[in-house]
Motif scaffolding. Sequence first.
Motif, PDB file in Angstrom:
ATOM      1  N   PHE A 143      26.850 -35.029 -13.197  1.00 39.05           N
ATOM      2  CA  PHE A 143      25.340 -34.861 -13.561  1.00 39.05           C
ATOM      3  C   PHE A 143      24.158 -35.907 -14.695  1.00 39.05           C
ATOM      4  O   PHE A 143      22.958 -36.026 -14.810  1.00 39.05           O
ATOM      5  CB  PHE A 143      24.371 -33.685 -14.456  1.00 39.05           C
ATOM      6  CG  PHE A 143      24.409 -32.453 -14.100  1.00 39.05           C
ATOM      7  CD1 PHE A 143      24.231 -31.744 -13.070  1.00 39.05           C
ATOM      8  CD2 PHE A 143      25.560 -31.654 -14.582  1.00 39.05           C
ATOM      9  CE1 PHE A 143      24.703 -30.560 -12.704  1.00 39.05           C
ATOM     10  CE2 PHE A 143      26.087 -30.229 -14.070  1.00 39.05           C
ATOM     11  CZ  PHE A 143      25.969 -30.170 -12.961  1.00 39.05           C
ATOM     12  N   ASP A 144      25.566 -37.607 -13.839  1.00 37.01           N
ATOM     13  CA  ASP A 144      24.961 -38.638 -14.340  1.00 37.01           C
ATOM     14  C   ASP A 144      24.035 -38.936 -13.447  1.00 37.01           C
ATOM     15  O   ASP A 144      24.434 -38.545 -12.016  1.00 37.01           O
ATOM     16  CB  ASP A 144      26.103 -39.825 -14.754  1.00 37.01           C
ATOM     17  CG  ASP A 144      26.077 -38.948 -15.800  1.00 37.01           C
ATOM     18  OD1 ASP A 144      26.012 -39.399 -17.267  1.00 37.01           O
ATOM     19  OD2 ASP A 144      27.878 -40.154 -15.861  1.00 37.01           O
ATOM     20  N   CYS A 145      23.175 -39.658 -13.082  1.00 36.12           N
ATOM     21  CA  CYS A 145      22.145 -40.384 -12.033  1.00 36.12           C
ATOM     22  C   CYS A 145      22.378 -41.748 -11.961  1.00 36.12           C
ATOM     23  O   CYS A 145      22.194 -42.419 -13.291  1.00 36.12           O
ATOM     24  CB  CYS A 145      21.107 -39.673 -12.496  1.00 36.12           C
ATOM     25  SG  CYS A 145      19.588 -39.941 -13.196  1.00 36.12           S
ATOM     26  N   VAL A 146      21.785 -42.292 -10.491  1.00 37.75           N
ATOM     27  CA  VAL A 146      21.538 -43.764 -10.001  1.00 37.75           C
ATOM     28  C   VAL A 146      20.638 -44.584  -9.832  1.00 37.75           C
ATOM     29  O   VAL A 146      20.260 -43.678  -9.383  1.00 37.75           O
ATOM     30  CB  VAL A 146      23.459 -44.670  -9.501  1.00 37.75           C
ATOM     31  CG1 VAL A 146      22.915 -45.511  -9.675  1.00 37.75           C
ATOM     32  CG2 VAL A 146      24.433 -44.436 -10.720  1.00 37.75           C
ATOM     33  N   ILE A 147      19.472 -45.330 -10.619  1.00 36.73           N
ATOM     34  CA  ILE A 147      18.703 -45.557  -9.019  1.00 36.73           C
ATOM     35  C   ILE A 147      18.965 -46.998  -8.822  1.00 36.73           C
ATOM     36  O   ILE A 147      19.217 -47.807  -9.426  1.00 36.73           O
ATOM     37  CB  ILE A 147      17.219 -45.988 -10.154  1.00 36.73           C
ATOM     38  CG1 ILE A 147      16.652 -44.466 -10.655  1.00 36.73           C
ATOM     39  CG2 ILE A 147      16.318 -46.224  -9.154  1.00 36.73           C
ATOM     40  CD1 ILE A 147      17.388 -43.759 -12.041  1.00 36.73           C
ATOM     41  N   GLN A 148      19.609 -46.649  -7.390  1.00 40.12           N
ATOM     42  CA  GLN A 148      20.567 -48.176  -6.767  1.00 40.12           C
ATOM     43  C   GLN A 148      18.543 -49.011  -5.790  1.00 40.12           C
ATOM     44  O   GLN A 148      18.485 -48.022  -5.007  1.00 40.12           O
ATOM     45  CB  GLN A 148      21.280 -47.293  -5.926  1.00 40.12           C
ATOM     46  CG  GLN A 148      21.767 -47.906  -4.721  1.00 40.12           C
ATOM     47  CD  GLN A 148      23.606 -49.330  -5.951  1.00 40.12           C
ATOM     48  OE1 GLN A 148      23.353 -48.519  -6.543  1.00 40.12           O
ATOM     49  NE2 GLN A 148      22.653 -50.541  -4.779  1.00 40.12           N
ATOM     50  N   ARG A 149      18.662 -49.930  -6.709  1.00 40.32           N
ATOM     51  CA  ARG A 149      17.970 -50.662  -6.513  1.00 40.32           C
ATOM     52  C   ARG A 149      18.190 -52.146  -5.060  1.00 40.32           C
ATOM     53  O   ARG A 149      17.897 -53.165  -5.389  1.00 40.32           O
ATOM     54  CB  ARG A 149      16.961 -50.835  -7.136  1.00 40.32           C
ATOM     55  CG  ARG A 149      17.045 -49.931  -8.113  1.00 40.32           C
ATOM     56  CD  ARG A 149      15.547 -50.456  -9.807  1.00 40.32           C
ATOM     57  NE  ARG A 149      14.791 -51.248  -9.373  1.00 40.32           N
ATOM     58  CZ  ARG A 149      14.649 -52.396 -10.228  1.00 40.32           C
ATOM     59  NH1 ARG A 149      15.203 -52.461 -10.588  1.00 40.32           N
ATOM     60  NH2 ARG A 149      13.740 -53.179 -10.089  1.00 40.32           N
ATOM     61  N   GLY A 150      18.637 -51.649  -4.391  1.00 45.95           N
ATOM     62  CA  GLY A 150      19.142 -52.760  -3.166  1.00 45.95           C
ATOM     63  C   GLY A 150      19.648 -53.530  -3.001  1.00 45.95           C
ATOM     64  O   GLY A 150      19.669 -54.719  -3.159  1.00 45.95           O
ATOM     65  N   THR A 151      21.040 -53.066  -3.439  1.00 45.80           N
ATOM     66  CA  THR A 151      22.275 -54.283  -4.320  1.00 45.80           C
ATOM     67  C   THR A 151      23.658 -53.600  -3.756  1.00 45.80           C
ATOM     68  O   THR A 151      23.644 -53.394  -3.842  1.00 45.80           O
ATOM     69  CB  THR A 151      22.421 -53.645  -6.406  1.00 45.80           C
ATOM     70  OG1 THR A 151      22.745 -52.548  -6.632  1.00 45.80           O
ATOM     71  CG2 THR A 151      21.515 -54.392  -6.955  1.00 45.80           C
ATOM     72  N   ASN A 152      24.272 -54.965  -3.455  1.00 41.13           N
ATOM     73  CA  ASN A 152      25.094 -54.669  -3.148  1.00 41.13           C
ATOM     74  C   ASN A 152      26.412 -53.842  -3.804  1.00 41.13           C
ATOM     75  O   ASN A 152      26.748 -53.939  -4.925  1.00 41.13           O
ATOM     76  CB  ASN A 152      26.478 -56.062  -2.641  1.00 41.13           C
ATOM     77  CG  ASN A 152      27.482 -55.891  -1.510  1.00 41.13           C
ATOM     78  OD1 ASN A 152      27.421 -54.765  -1.250  1.00 41.13           O
ATOM     79  ND2 ASN A 152      28.379 -56.987  -1.606  1.00 41.13           N
ATOM     80  N   HIS A 153      26.956 -52.615  -3.468  1.00 43.47           N
ATOM     81  CA  HIS A 153      27.383 -52.069  -4.016  1.00 43.47           C
ATOM     82  C   HIS A 153      28.666 -50.994  -3.291  1.00 43.47           C
ATOM     83  O   HIS A 153      29.276 -51.528  -2.047  1.00 43.47           O
ATOM     84  CB  HIS A 153      26.682 -51.374  -4.648  1.00 43.47           C
ATOM     85  CG  HIS A 153      26.054 -49.279  -4.175  1.00 43.47           C
ATOM     86  ND1 HIS A 153      24.694 -50.089  -3.178  1.00 43.47           N
ATOM     87  CD2 HIS A 153      26.022 -48.657  -3.891  1.00 43.47           C
ATOM     88  CE1 HIS A 153      24.620 -49.350  -2.348  1.00 43.47           C
ATOM     89  NE2 HIS A 153      25.381 -48.196  -3.206  1.00 43.47           N
ATOM     90  N   ALA A 154      29.702 -50.479  -4.100  1.00 47.66           N
ATOM     91  CA  ALA A 154      30.467 -49.040  -3.547  1.00 47.66           C
ATOM     92  C   ALA A 154      30.797 -47.948  -4.606  1.00 47.66           C
ATOM     93  O   ALA A 154      30.159 -48.212  -5.453  1.00 47.66           O
ATOM     94  CB  ALA A 154      31.311 -49.754  -3.411  1.00 47.66           C
ATOM     95  N   TRP A 155      31.012 -47.188  -4.083  1.00 45.64           N
ATOM     96  CA  TRP A 155      31.167 -46.082  -4.646  1.00 45.64           C
ATOM     97  C   TRP A 155      32.900 -45.728  -5.153  1.00 45.64           C
ATOM     98  O   TRP A 155      33.524 -46.035  -3.375  1.00 45.64           O
ATOM     99  CB  TRP A 155      30.277 -44.472  -3.838  1.00 45.64           C
ATOM    100  CG  TRP A 155      28.859 -44.538  -4.499  1.00 45.64           C
ATOM    101  CD1 TRP A 155      28.287 -45.144  -3.447  1.00 45.64           C
ATOM    102  CD2 TRP A 155      28.448 -45.023  -4.784  1.00 45.64           C
ATOM    103  NE1 TRP A 155      27.101 -45.031  -3.574  1.00 45.64           N
ATOM    104  CE2 TRP A 155      27.329 -44.517  -4.372  1.00 45.64           C
ATOM    105  CE3 TRP A 155      28.663 -44.648  -6.825  1.00 45.64           C
ATOM    106  CZ2 TRP A 155      25.667 -44.269  -5.548  1.00 45.64           C
ATOM    107  CZ3 TRP A 155      27.199 -44.704  -7.605  1.00 45.64           C
ATOM    108  CH2 TRP A 155      26.508 -44.943  -7.317  1.00 45.64           C
ATOM    109  N   VAL A 156      33.897 -45.238  -5.330  1.00 40.94           N
ATOM    110  CA  VAL A 156      34.980 -45.691  -5.833  1.00 40.94           C
ATOM    111  C   VAL A 156      35.349 -44.152  -6.854  1.00 40.94           C
ATOM    112  O   VAL A 156      35.340 -43.856  -8.031  1.00 40.94           O
ATOM    113  CB  VAL A 156      35.708 -47.013  -6.313  1.00 40.94           C
ATOM    114  CG1 VAL A 156      37.063 -46.912  -6.296  1.00 40.94           C
ATOM    115  CG2 VAL A 156      34.989 -48.735  -5.959  1.00 40.94           C
TER     116      VAL A 156
END
Length: 177
Positions: A143-156
């Motif tokens: 139930f944590d949330c992320v607002i991803q704003r055009g950044t370089n990222h990965a989900w691990v």
Amino acid sequence: MLRQIRRIVTTNDAEGKSGVMIDGIADNIITVLTELWITGKGKVNHTDGIDHGALSTQLEPPEGGTLFRYFEILPESEFAHLSDDEKRKANAEWFAAMNGAHLQPDTSKHPAMHKSPTTDYIILLSGEITLVLEKEERTLKPFDCVIQRGTNHAWVNRGKENALLMAVLVSDGSHGR
């Protein structure tokens, strides 16, 4: 195997009365992505009778549109038998299968790093997942949330069970489909 997601889509009939257009398992799957609904630029037609979830073919939403999806990330331990080169190759093939190879400008921090010009709203439903950024990391619990704003990222996924996530991606209007 991906968890099956039941999707209920509503509509209005010719008299303007509400009802159900679709009630069933979402079946448009692109690698680990279950595509639930997509909208394009401009006015939305809520009575067209089209399964818009079946129209999605890539990681990004259409220019000026949105994309609603469910996705699952397996634990990293599932890939421990692969060498670093094999992991990089597998991730490159994975992104290519999602028509997203162009979204990997710099994978030096992690082979799954990617960047798109979208604003993404992501909620972790179950499991544990780490958001890897170029300068830092954050571990999410359900139930944590992320607002991803055009950044370089990965989900691990450094946990022991699959991480289950829901996301809405919103185009900034600058990319093509």
